[in-house]
Design a protein around this motif. Structure first.
Motif, short mmCIF file in Angstrom:
data_model
loop_
_atom_site.label_atom_id
_atom_site.label_comp_id
_atom_site.label_asym_id
_atom_site.label_seq_id
_atom_site.Cartn_x
_atom_site.Cartn_y
_atom_site.Cartn_z
N ALA A 50 -22.27 10.94 4.77
CA ALA A 50 -23.16 12.09 4.63
C ALA A 50 -24.59 11.64 4.31
N LEU A 51 -24.70 10.60 3.45
CA LEU A 51 -26.03 10.10 3.12
C LEU A 51 -26.72 9.48 4.34
N ILE A 52 -25.93 8.87 5.22
CA ILE A 52 -26.50 8.32 6.45
C ILE A 52 -27.11 9.44 7.28
N ILE A 53 -26.41 10.56 7.37
CA ILE A 53 -26.93 11.71 8.12
C ILE A 53 -28.20 12.23 7.47
N ILE A 54 -28.21 12.31 6.14
CA ILE A 54 -29.39 12.83 5.43
C ILE A 54 -30.61 11.94 5.66
N PHE A 55 -30.43 10.62 5.55
CA PHE A 55 -31.57 9.72 5.77
C PHE A 55 -31.95 9.65 7.25
N SER A 56 -30.98 9.85 8.13
CA SER A 56 -31.29 9.90 9.56
C SER A 56 -32.19 11.10 9.87
N SER A 57 -31.96 12.21 9.18
CA SER A 57 -32.83 13.37 9.39
C SER A 57 -34.25 13.06 8.95
N GLY A 58 -34.40 12.22 7.91
CA GLY A 58 -35.72 11.81 7.48
C GLY A 58 -36.42 10.95 8.53
N VAL A 59 -35.68 10.03 9.13
CA VAL A 59 -36.25 9.18 10.19
C VAL A 59 -36.67 10.03 11.38
N LEU A 60 -35.82 10.99 11.76
CA LEU A 60 -36.14 11.86 12.88
C LEU A 60 -37.33 12.77 12.55
N ALA A 61 -37.48 13.14 11.27
CA ALA A 61 -38.63 13.95 10.87
C ALA A 61 -39.93 13.19 11.11
N PHE A 62 -39.93 11.88 10.83
CA PHE A 62 -41.12 11.10 11.14
C PHE A 62 -41.32 10.98 12.65
N CYS A 63 -40.23 10.75 13.39
CA CYS A 63 -40.33 10.65 14.85
C CYS A 63 -40.90 11.94 15.43
N LEU A 64 -40.60 13.07 14.80
CA LEU A 64 -41.15 14.34 15.25
C LEU A 64 -42.67 14.34 15.14
N ASN A 65 -43.20 13.81 14.04
CA ASN A 65 -44.66 13.74 13.90
C ASN A 65 -45.28 12.83 14.96
N PHE A 66 -44.61 11.75 15.28
CA PHE A 66 -45.10 10.84 16.33
C PHE A 66 -45.06 11.55 17.68
N SER A 67 -44.01 12.33 17.93
CA SER A 67 -43.89 13.04 19.20
C SER A 67 -44.96 14.12 19.33
N ILE A 68 -45.36 14.72 18.20
CA ILE A 68 -46.43 15.71 18.24
C ILE A 68 -47.74 15.06 18.69
N PHE A 69 -48.01 13.86 18.17
CA PHE A 69 -49.21 13.12 18.59
C PHE A 69 -49.19 12.88 20.10
N TYR A 70 -48.02 12.52 20.64
CA TYR A 70 -47.89 12.23 22.07
C TYR A 70 -48.09 13.48 22.90
N VAL A 71 -47.48 14.59 22.50
CA VAL A 71 -47.55 15.80 23.31
C VAL A 71 -48.94 16.41 23.26
N ILE A 72 -49.64 16.30 22.13
CA ILE A 72 -51.00 16.83 22.03
C ILE A 72 -51.94 16.13 23.01
N HIS A 73 -51.73 14.83 23.18
CA HIS A 73 -52.60 14.05 24.05
C HIS A 73 -52.12 14.05 25.50
N SER A 74 -51.03 14.73 25.79
CA SER A 74 -50.50 14.74 27.16
C SER A 74 -50.53 16.13 27.79
N THR A 75 -50.92 17.14 27.03
CA THR A 75 -50.92 18.51 27.55
C THR A 75 -52.23 19.20 27.21
N THR A 76 -52.46 20.34 27.86
CA THR A 76 -53.61 21.17 27.54
C THR A 76 -53.25 22.10 26.39
N ALA A 77 -54.26 22.79 25.84
CA ALA A 77 -54.02 23.70 24.73
C ALA A 77 -53.10 24.85 25.13
N VAL A 78 -53.29 25.36 26.35
CA VAL A 78 -52.46 26.47 26.82
C VAL A 78 -51.01 26.02 26.98
#
Length: 337
Positions: A225-253
């Motif tokens: 269970a703790l592995i799942i909990i810490f994995s969610s933390g890793v994915l939460a950071f990956c989400l922030n990285f993915s936001i950076f990628y999508v902002i620079h790859s798409t228009t505002a609309v």
């Protein structure tokens, strides 16, 4: 648009959707299926993982240049932002503990309305009548969804609603506190996550420490269970990285439309997994809210493109020093950290 550019945009949106929906579903799974009912500790794990991840990306892998912030500004500007950022994340996780993902995501769509109202009240900022009109379906959809929600919980509802206010406050503070700094999502996490960890660490330990120890003794397989909990933390950071990628790859609309479709995907996936009851009128309310958010984004973009002389596009003459600060364009970053 070139074929390669279209492919990059689609790929960026899909990976953003994937990380976002996975983090939401994992957090709900942690609270509901693992019976780990400690939202402060889950949020703290996310902050720790994000702090480490941002350090690795910027300092070790050097995938992003570090935006240098003066030590004085870290406490005067970054710390207040981190405090609101911390409250925002905690309230989101608290709401996930008590209400279904579908309801929580719909309430989060109320953020544009709270942002406009707070900017109008705090900054006395001028908004075109079309902005106000575009908020009507958002408010109406939220009301319809709330009164028809079959799994309604007042505490979870209030946590999600105050989370919207925290997100809006973060946006307004960013306009005054972060002027002069062009932060991306990775540098934002780099500076704010350590502060958020420091703010939340002691309250999480005092309020949830004994409960976690009892959970650890009672759970049949706590380590997995703790592995799942810490994995969610890793994915939460990956989400922030993915936001950076999508902002620079798409228009505002495109970003606006994809963001609202992402909510629909999260609602659908969560329903398929958790099977929380959704009435017909509840689904209609959710749909009206998402359409309203898309229309709001369209109106904002349309007005930003207009350069008609004499059209008021800014607040009236500032009355105090704080209002002299230049505003930062947060249209694409609003509420995404």
């Amino acid at each position: 648009m070139e074929e390669g550019s279209v492919f990059r945009s689609v790929l960026a949106i899909l990976q953003w959707w994937g990380f976002n929906v996975t983090v939401i579903i994992m957090n709900k799974w942690i609270f509901q299926k693992l019976d780990f009912k400690f939202p402060l500790s889950v949020s703290c794990v996310h902050f720790i993982c994000s702090s480490i991840g941002a350090y690795v990306v910027i300092k070790v892998l050097k995938l992003k240049p570090l935006i240098v912030v003066e030590p004085e500004d870290r406490w005067r500007r970054i710390f207040p932002m981190s405090f609101v950022f911390c409250i925002n994340i905690v309230l989101g996780n608290v709401s996930l503990r008590y209400i279904p993902v579908s309801f929580m995501q719909t309430i989060k769509s109320f953020t544009p309305a709270t942002t406009v109202v707070l900017q109008w009240l705090v900054w006395r900022k001028y908004f075109d009548w079309r902005i106000w009109a575009s908020l009507v379906p958002i408010v109406g959809g939220i009301l319809l969804t709330s009164v028809t929600e079959l799994s309604f919980n007042m505490f979870g509802f209030c946590a999600a609603l105050f989370g919207c206010l925290a997100t809006s406050t973060k946006t307004i503070l960013a306009e005054s506190l972060l002027h002069g700094y062009k932060f991306d999502s990775i540098n934002t996490v780099y500076y704010m996550a350590p502060f958020a960890t420091m703010i939340l660490g002691i309250p999480a330990l005092l309020l949830e420490g004994n409960g976690i120890m009892s959970w650890f003794d009672a759970h049949p397989s706590p380590w997995s269970a703790l592995i799942i909990i810490f994995s969610s933390g890793v994915l939460a950071f990956c989400l922030n990285f993915s936001i950076f990628y999508v902002i620079h790859s798409t228009t505002a609309v495109t970003f606006n439309v994809a963001g609202n479709l992402k909510v629909a995907v999260a609602v659908l996936v969560s329903w398929l997994i958790f099977r929380n009851p959704i009435s017909y009128m509840n689904a209609v309310g959710c749909g009206i809210t998402l359409v309203g958010c898309t229309f709001y984004g369209y109106v904002r973009h349309m007005l930003s493109q207009q350069q008609t002389p004499g059209t008021p596009r800014a607040p009236r003459t500032p009355r105090n020093k704080m209002e002299l600060f230049p505003l930062v364009d947060n249209d694409k970053l609003e509420g995404k950290v």
